[in-house]
Enzyme design. Sequence first.
Site, PDB file in Angstrom:
ATOM      1  N   GLU A 133       0.797  -1.233   0.000  1.00  0.00           N
ATOM      2  CA  GLU A 133       0.000   0.000   0.000  1.00  0.00           C
ATOM      3  C   GLU A 133       0.833   1.289   0.000  1.00  0.00           C
ATOM      4  OE1 GLU A 133      -2.754  -0.489   3.271  1.00  0.00           O
ATOM      5  OE2 GLU A 133      -3.531  -2.360   2.473  1.00  0.00           O
ATOM      6  N   GLU A 238      -6.085 -10.922  -1.694  1.00  0.00           N
ATOM      7  CA  GLU A 238      -6.911 -10.794  -0.477  1.00  0.00           C
ATOM      8  C   GLU A 238      -8.386 -10.763  -0.876  1.00  0.00           C
ATOM      9  OE1 GLU A 238      -5.598  -7.601   2.091  1.00  0.00           O
ATOM     10  OE2 GLU A 238      -3.492  -7.952   1.636  1.00  0.00           O
TER      11      GLU A 238
END
Length: 352
Positions: A133, A238
């Site tokens: 991220e 994910e």
Amino acid sequence: MTLREILQGRFLIGAALNNGQIAGQDPVALEIVKRHFNTITPEDVLKWDALHPAPDRFEFAAADRFAALGEENGLFLVGHTLVWHHQTPSWVFEGARGKPLDGELLLARMREYIRTVVGRYRGRVQGWDVVNEAFEDDGTWRQSPWYTALGEEYVAKAFEFAHEADPDAELYYNDYNLWKMPKCQAAIRLVNSLRGRGIRVDGIGEQAHWVLDGPRVEEIEPALAELEKTGVRVMFTELDIDPLPRPEALIGADISKRLEVAPELDPYRDGLPESVGQRLAERYAEVFRMFVKHRAVSRVTFWCVTDADTWLNNWPVRGRTNHPLLWDRQGRPKPAFHAVVEALKRALTAGA
Ligand code: G3I
């Protein structure tokens, strides 16, 4: 038939395991893992706050159990995640003896951490989410403590340190909302520039925390095609599809944002209505049809195993009854499971 049998190595298929599952306390989930999956990722035990909570202390017991569980069952182990702005203890970003943090010290801490952790699991954890991220949804750099202290170079350093610690490990960049083109382009620029400098990067992980109505396949697929052009592998790392109400601005996984508990935000406490279960099934089938169409896709990992243990029971609203996975709270396969099986069988026998 099981998911991994149907896939026949087309891509790896797996799930993230929580601390209790890794400790062997959830036989229902573990049975599903052993039957259907060939890869696992730990939800939390390989994060900095779990492994190195204080400057003079490493805690490896839970992570060692994760590695042993994977090895006992012949699973491909993914390490998640080395450099992130969450679940990193505050001491990491503090200067020595009350002084402001300087870049050299932070880099030394990063290096020591990566060498110790990746070194310990060398040859056992086969792939690492090295940086997680680094970008905002608009493609600008996230102003994380890493970026603020070290600039863009922190990413290159993290990959270099990981490669030094285990030259055979696969190394990935991982992020959410990569279907948003500016963010996708930023990840592509980063990966191309690292590889252009001779730094090892094996894959880009798209987290895939999606909701029932979005992002649409028509939005995900063009970004996937762009990611594919980099020549590295693409992983959906994910995956979950949230059928509960959520404002569009919260699609993804920006866990710094939350909503207050409200009854209208928790409509399926007594179970998912059949019609919604059916929509979820169609949506899962659609995304799996897309995954098998793209040769670059090398792994799909669900984030958690059953609806009982999904992190989405607690985000973006605490304490909801959520239903985003293929197995229900008792570990029984849902219509979404059967829809994925059918979609994969059909796509793979059609020679997709
Ligand atoms: O370790 C403490 C424990 O000591 C305490 O008793 C307990 C009480 O709540 O909390 C424990 O910490 C929790 C931690 O998970 C470990 O279980 C935190 O409260 C909780 O916020 C944390 O949530 C994790 C979340 O990342 C926060 O960063 C989720 O389990 C995990 O699924 C989630 O995973 C992230 C990926 O790493 C990156 N992408 C998004 C994804 C979903 O948010």
